[in-house]
Every structure is written in C-alpha cells, then in structure tokens.
Design a protein around this motif. Structure first.
Motif, mmCIF file in Angstrom:
data_model
loop_
_atom_site.group_PDB
_atom_site.id
_atom_site.type_symbol
_atom_site.label_atom_id
_atom_site.label_comp_id
_atom_site.label_asym_id
_atom_site.label_seq_id
_atom_site.Cartn_x
_atom_site.Cartn_y
_atom_site.Cartn_z
ATOM 1 N N HIS A 1 -2.357 4.289 -4.926
ATOM 2 C CA HIS A 1 -3.526 4.630 -5.747
ATOM 3 C C HIS A 1 -4.218 3.409 -6.338
ATOM 4 N N LEU B 1 0.829 -1.207 0.000
ATOM 5 C CA LEU B 1 0.000 0.000 0.000
ATOM 6 C C LEU B 1 0.867 1.261 0.000
ATOM 7 N N LYS C 1 -6.508 0.409 -6.390
ATOM 8 C CA LYS C 1 -7.619 -0.054 -5.551
ATOM 9 C C LYS C 1 -8.159 -1.409 -6.030
#
Ligand code: ZN
Length: 337
Positions: A294, A289, A296
């Motif tokens: 960014h 992460l 997802k």
C-alpha cells in the motif's frame, strides 16, 4: 501503574517522583518522540533530546525554566544515533557543560554521519536502492531532498563517556543496568531499574508498531533482523510486570507478550516473503512491494528497500532463500525448494 495521559508537545508529565516524561514533535513519522528526565542528586540526567529544530529548542528552554525545579542538566544520555534521539544532545551538552553518555558504536556512527561528505553519503544510499531494482524516481527524490542527518543534528562533543552492556549506572541513588539492544540501531542503550521494575526501552521494544528494522547502507548484506530478534530475548529475564517506557507511543506493561508479538510479526513477514520468492525469484524492491503493497510515496522507498533487505538477508542466513545474480545484473532472491 495507572495510565498517564501523554504530554503534549514540549510538555512534561511525572511518571514517578524524579522521573519526568517529555514529548517533542517530529517533522516525520512517527510524529513524536518521548524523552525522559531522571532527577540525579543536584541535577537531572536527560535521556535523548529531540531534533535540531527551533520548536524543540524552545520547548527545552521552557522545561529548563519550569520543570527542572531550578536544577541543571548534569548528564545527557543518548540511546542511539537516530536524529530524533541525538539531534539536540550536542546543544544540551554545550549549554550545561554536561558529559555525553552513549555506547561507543552509536557515538561513532553519529559522528561519522555528521562528518561524512554529503555527495558520497547520498551515493551510498543510491547504490543500495539501485541494486535493489528501485525505480529511478527515488534517485531524483534523493537529489532533491539531499542529506537530512546533519541539518537535524547539532554537532556532537568530540569526547564522550562510554556506556556498555552490563554497566550499572547510579542515577538518583538507584541502580540502572545498561542492556544493549540491536537491530533498529547497532548498539542501542536501554536502561533497566530492578528497584522500580522499570525499563527505558528506547526504540527496541515499542508498544504498537514494530521498530523499523532495515539494513545499514554501509552493510547491505547484514542481518539486523536476526540481531533484533536475538537482542529482544535478553529482556525475557525481566519481570512480566516491568513498566516499559518506549521512545514512541505510551508506557505499557506486558513486556513478554510484546516480545512474542514482535517475533510473531516478523516470522509471518518472513514466511510471506519466502512464498513470494518461489519460482523466478524477486529483486529486493520486488520483495519490498510484497511487504508494503500500500505504500506509494517515493520518499518511503529507501525505508522499504532497507526493511526488505533485512528480511531477505534473514532468510538467506536461515538457508531458506538464495541470492543469485539476475540476467539484468541485479541480485534475485529465490526460495530453495
Ligand atoms: Zn526513534
């Protein structure tokens, strides 16, 4: 050399007389793959093959009828086992009764994935992401998605012709040296022709993106980033004005600058992770992460974890980060201070 307009899907561009650039679309990023055809006496040597999909087969059929000037494909060289490169190699070999040229490790890896039990293979992926602390939704995604390798890769011939580091292949009357790249794949064949000052770089050195560097699920403690950076140093002895033909993106010059940029990119990512692993430490997914704030999409989690582990393992190898068992049983990566 002047910039060449990239070919569209299934189209062909001449890079030099006797060297053709073919592009095939992919159903996943990076959207397309470059293939190369080298005229070789009475036939052509194909380098890589696209994925096993109808639109790629149809594109090949058009190429056979038009661009090859009535000559057959006489050899098929596959740079590495990834499905966008090896996908239709077995089909090409069978259709033309052509031998398959690969490094031994890439051939064996491809054969293994084709023969592996689907359930066992998926469980191998799950075990790595679970240990990394990835959320359970990734497990469910894998169950729904299933195995992607076998459907995308035509069966390979059971015998092959081995190419290895330092081999000199004669193709079209010219000598091409095999230089073996590492990190993105275990033993990727790249080809250098000194006479043309031309490097067929596969996915080892790409012009804009860094090739994906992730651990293999069979070797989650491996150090592919260390292998990648070390392997790239081999290309520094090639002239700076070498024309590089990558598998993704456009041909380019500026090989040495590109090697520097790739090394710098990963050095920055390593420093970023080392910083983030101070204090409590992170799981491999926590580190993912940090590297990919960014991203997802659940579908990308496997890649994120693979790349995160590659960077963490490099830091462990360098003695900058320690791997310790966490209280929840998942490994933590903590910066040594
Ligand atoms: Zn590729």
């Amino acid at each position: 050399m002047n910039a060449i307009t990239p070919p569209g899907m299934g189209e062909v561009r001449e890079v030099l007389p006797g060297l053709l650039w073919v592009r095939m679309d992919l159903p996943f990023p990076p959207k397309n793959v470059n293939l190369w055809l080298l005229e070789d006496g009475e036939g052509w040597l194909a380098i890589d093959s696209g994925v096993q999909e109808d639109h790629c087969r149809a594109a090949w059929e058009r190429i056979f009828e038009t661009a090859l000037a009535g000559k057959p494909i006489t050899r098929v060289l596959v740079t590495h086992f990834h499905l966008d490169h090896v996908g239709l190699a077995g089909w090409l070999c069978e259709k033309w009764n052509a031998p398959l040229l690969m490094t031994r490790t890439e051939f064996l890896q491809s054969r293994l994935f084709l023969l592996d039990d689907d359930g066992a293979l998926l469980e191998q992926f799950r075990a790595v992401t679970r240990e990394a602390g990835a959320p359970g939704e990734y497990d469910r995604h894998l169950d729904e998605r299933g195995q992607i390798y076998r459907p995308s890769v035509a069966p390979l011939p059971t015998r092959f012709t081995r190419i290895a580091a330092g081999d000199r292949l004669t193709i079209g009357g010219r000598e091409w040296e095999v230089i073996v790249g590492r990190g993105h794949a275990p033993a990727m064949a790249t080809l250098y022709c000194a006479e043309l000052k031309l490097l067929i770089a596969a996915d080892q050195i790409l012009p804009r993106i860094s090739p994906y560097i992730g651990v293999s699920v069979a070797e989650p403690d491996g150090d592919p980033l260390g292998e990648f950076l070390a392997a790239n140093e081999q290309y520094r002895r090639l002239p700076e004005d070498t024309y590089v033909l990558p598998s993704h993106g456009e041909p380019f010059t500026g090989l040495h600058a590109r090697i520097d940029a790739l090394a710098e990119h990963h050095a920055e990512r390593l420093s970023m992770l080392e910083e983030a692993c101070k204090g409590e430490g992170l799981t491999a997914f926590g580190a993912a992460l940090v590297l990919f704030p960014h991203v997802k999409a659940v579908s990308q989690m496997g890649f994120m974890v693979g790349e995160s582990l590659a960077h963490l393992n490099r830091l462990v190898t360098l003695g900058r980060v320690m791997r310790l068992p966490g209280e929840d049983g998942l490994p933590r990566y903590r910066t040594l201070s």
